[in-house]
Design an enzyme around this catalytic site. Structure first.
Site, mmCIF file in Angstrom:
data_model
loop_
_atom_site.group_PDB
_atom_site.id
_atom_site.type_symbol
_atom_site.label_atom_id
_atom_site.label_comp_id
_atom_site.label_asym_id
_atom_site.label_seq_id
_atom_site.Cartn_x
_atom_site.Cartn_y
_atom_site.Cartn_z
ATOM 1 N N CYS A 184 -8.082 -7.246 -12.475
ATOM 2 C CA CYS A 184 -9.335 -6.756 -13.046
ATOM 3 C C CYS A 184 -9.049 -5.795 -14.203
ATOM 4 O O CYS A 184 -9.670 -5.875 -15.259
ATOM 5 C CB CYS A 184 -10.119 -6.015 -11.969
ATOM 6 S SG CYS A 184 -11.702 -6.740 -11.576
ATOM 7 N N CYS A 229 10.942 -6.828 12.189
ATOM 8 C CA CYS A 229 9.673 -6.141 12.470
ATOM 9 C C CYS A 229 9.332 -6.276 13.955
ATOM 10 O O CYS A 229 8.936 -5.325 14.618
ATOM 11 C CB CYS A 229 8.529 -6.755 11.670
ATOM 12 S SG CYS A 229 8.819 -6.876 9.908
ATOM 13 N N CYS A 288 10.005 1.188 6.474
ATOM 14 C CA CYS A 288 10.466 0.550 7.701
ATOM 15 C C CYS A 288 11.759 -0.228 7.459
ATOM 16 O O CYS A 288 12.702 -0.117 8.226
ATOM 17 C CB CYS A 288 9.396 -0.404 8.217
ATOM 18 S SG CYS A 288 8.561 0.158 9.709
ATOM 19 N N ARG A 301 4.891 1.597 3.167
ATOM 20 C CA ARG A 301 5.249 1.720 4.595
ATOM 21 C C ARG A 301 6.240 0.622 4.985
ATOM 22 O O ARG A 301 7.203 0.860 5.695
ATOM 23 C CB ARG A 301 3.975 1.646 5.435
ATOM 24 C CG ARG A 301 4.128 1.808 6.916
ATOM 25 C CD ARG A 301 4.600 3.175 7.298
ATOM 26 N NE ARG A 301 6.043 3.219 7.365
ATOM 27 C CZ ARG A 301 6.735 3.932 8.237
ATOM 28 N NH1 ARG A 301 6.128 4.678 9.123
ATOM 29 N NH2 ARG A 301 8.042 3.923 8.234
ATOM 30 N N CYS A 308 -19.031 -3.614 -13.982
ATOM 31 C CA CYS A 308 -19.241 -4.929 -13.366
ATOM 32 C C CYS A 308 -19.711 -4.800 -11.928
ATOM 33 O O CYS A 308 -20.583 -5.536 -11.480
ATOM 34 C CB CYS A 308 -17.952 -5.740 -13.362
ATOM 35 S SG CYS A 308 -17.313 -6.155 -14.988
ATOM 36 N N HIS A 309 -19.100 -3.887 -11.184
ATOM 37 C CA HIS A 309 -19.308 -3.866 -9.729
ATOM 38 C C HIS A 309 -20.372 -2.878 -9.273
ATOM 39 O O HIS A 309 -20.623 -2.792 -8.064
ATOM 40 C CB HIS A 309 -17.981 -3.569 -9.021
ATOM 41 C CG HIS A 309 -16.912 -4.591 -9.282
ATOM 42 N ND1 HIS A 309 -17.009 -5.887 -8.839
ATOM 43 C CD2 HIS A 309 -15.732 -4.501 -9.942
ATOM 44 C CE1 HIS A 309 -15.919 -6.560 -9.219
ATOM 45 N NE2 HIS A 309 -15.136 -5.739 -9.888
ATOM 46 N N CYS A 323 10.666 -3.948 17.071
ATOM 47 C CA CYS A 323 9.963 -2.710 17.400
ATOM 48 C C CYS A 323 8.496 -2.971 17.712
ATOM 49 O O CYS A 323 7.979 -2.518 18.715
ATOM 50 C CB CYS A 323 10.038 -1.725 16.228
ATOM 51 S SG CYS A 323 11.664 -0.986 16.005
ATOM 52 N N HIS A 324 7.822 -3.706 16.837
ATOM 53 C CA HIS A 324 6.361 -3.729 16.883
ATOM 54 C C HIS A 324 5.774 -4.830 17.763
ATOM 55 O O HIS A 324 4.582 -4.847 18.024
ATOM 56 C CB HIS A 324 5.808 -3.827 15.459
ATOM 57 C CG HIS A 324 6.169 -2.618 14.633
ATOM 58 N ND1 HIS A 324 5.692 -1.369 14.919
ATOM 59 C CD2 HIS A 324 6.995 -2.467 13.564
ATOM 60 C CE1 HIS A 324 6.193 -0.494 14.046
ATOM 61 N NE2 HIS A 324 6.995 -1.137 13.220
ATOM 62 N N CYS A 341 -14.937 0.365 -13.561
ATOM 63 C CA CYS A 341 -15.174 -0.521 -12.414
ATOM 64 C C CYS A 341 -16.677 -0.723 -12.244
ATOM 65 O O CYS A 341 -17.153 -1.825 -11.963
ATOM 66 C CB CYS A 341 -14.614 0.100 -11.131
ATOM 67 S SG CYS A 341 -12.883 0.541 -11.187
#
Lengths: 109, 290
Positions: free
Chosen positions: B143, B206, B251, B247, B108-109, B209-210, B105
């Site tokens: 990448c 979703c 759910c 996650r 390049c970065h 609940c949220h 990585c």
């Protein structure tokens, strides 16, 4: 041998004489308990850090015996009184015989 | 007569039990606390809801405020935050060449502290060349494949999640700002549809609940708004960093549905939509949750 083991310590660099300072330590370690089985049903051998010590100028601060129920990446936080300038030495003992060390110097001003 | 008496006794016992439960209050969470990391990095955990929500939420909040005091404190110091161990591990991988091109990585970065600052905040993002919305994980894999000649990483496994954490940590404190207009609009609409669709035997979306019930308890769980500004999240229950799409899967599974797969177009669209609901909150990863 456990891989990716790396000790970490956070302790103050300076203190006043007789000051009680808080020291935090963490070592990344899988802490394999020896109770688990792999995909084929064979037990995975125990591999944990079994002892942790901290010394200040050769004097013992803490000496801890560790057992298999302790979670991965064990973390200890404790207080120590700093009477004079010196060096904290931290040592972790692995089941496989490896010993990991770290030090942290403190200056009394 | 006897029967009536018996019923009454039972009723009395039931009421007694309920009373007992009400007294045993759930673990305290300080919903008014402010998050400052290492004593100087201020994290926005409450912000004005973005315009596209159209009043569905009065205020957007990070999941951090719903956690117990002890869990909140773990995130306030990088030494106490177990997620930082994995950031360190990813830093080692960052400089290690992999694949047929012999590149890492870093080839390049260079230093992630410069090259990756602000990156987490704008992903998922439209990629003009590929003609698709790319999550950060997709971009990392692109990448790896095209520049490094390396194998793709599984997007929910530790190599990938740790690398996402390393990239996220460079943007901590920067407000999430994913673009939902232009070519990304179509994917965003698809994600929005999934967000409001009821799935599984329990028929839960979703939003049920949220959006409708955040701040309330679902059995022992204190519901948050399901914001994803703080991913990857170190969960105390499994002692590792968790990917956002993992996650999502958990759910959807809990609604007793067959879930979409992490990396599927559905979850990628959902990730864009849910990220856009958090526009204005700080990037917070790696966070600590239960």
């Amino acid at each position: 041998m456990a891989s990716g083991v790396k000790p970490r310590v956070k302790a103050p660099k300076t203190a006043s004489a007789g000051e009680v300072v808080t020291i935090k330590t963490l070592i990344s370690h899988p802490m394999e308990s020896g109770q688990r089985k792999d995909g084929n049903g064979n037990p995975i051998p125990r591999s944990i850090i079994n002892r942790f010590t901290c010394e200040f100028n050769g004097e013992s601060v803490v000496d801890i015996a560790m057992e298999p129920a302790i979670s991965t990446n064990p973390y200890f936080e404790f207080d120590a009184k700093v009477p004079e300038s010196g060096e904290f030495k931290f040592t972790w003992y692995d089941d496989d015989g490896s010993v990991y060390e770290d030090t942290s110097a403190v200056t009394v001003s | 007569m006897t029967r009536t008496k018996l019923t009454r006794t039972r009723l009395g016992a039931t009421l007694g039990l309920l009373g007992g439960l009400a007294v045993a209050a759930p673990l305290a969470a300080d919903e008014n606390a402010d998050l400052v990391i290492n004593g100087d990095l201020k994290i926005t955990v409450r912000a004005e809801a973005p315009a596209h929500l159209d009043g569905a939420l009065s205020e957007i909040t990070s999941g951090w405020i719903y956690r117990s005091d002890e869990t909140q404190q773990l995130e306030m110091d990088d030494f106490d935050n177990p997620g930082m161990i994995f950031v360190d591990q990813a830093m080692d991988v960052w400089g290690t060449p992999d694949g047929t091109e012999g590149k890492s990585c870093a080839s390049c970065h260079d230093d992630p502290a410069q090259s990756m600052a602000g990156v987490r905040a704008v992903y998922p993002k439209w990629n003009e060349e590929a003609g698709e919305v790319r999550t950060l994980a997709m971009q990392i894999n692109a990448c790896r494949e095209s520049r490094m000649g390396a194998e793709k990483w599984d997007i929910v496994k530790s190599d990938m999640v740790n690398m996402e954490a390393l990239i996220a940590v460079q943007s901590r404190g920067i407000p999430v700002n994913v673009a939902i207009d232009g070519p990304a609009r179509e994917t965003w609409e698809k994600g929005k549809e999934i967000y409001y669709t009821r799935y599984g035997q329990l028929e839960l979306a979703c939003a049920n609940c949220h959006e409708d019930n955040y701040g309330n308890y679902i059995r022992a769980d204190h519901l948050s708004q399901g914001q994803i500004n703080a991913f990857p999240a170190y969960r105390l229950k499994n002692a590792k960093l968790n990917a956002v799409q993992d996650r999502f899967k958990g759910c959807v599974r809990d609604t007793r549905a067959e879930t979409f797969k992490p990396g599927s177009p559905e979850f990628n669209a959902l990730e864009l939509y849910v990220a856009s609901r958090g526009n204005g909150l700080s990037v917070e990863g790696p966070s600590v949750r239960n």
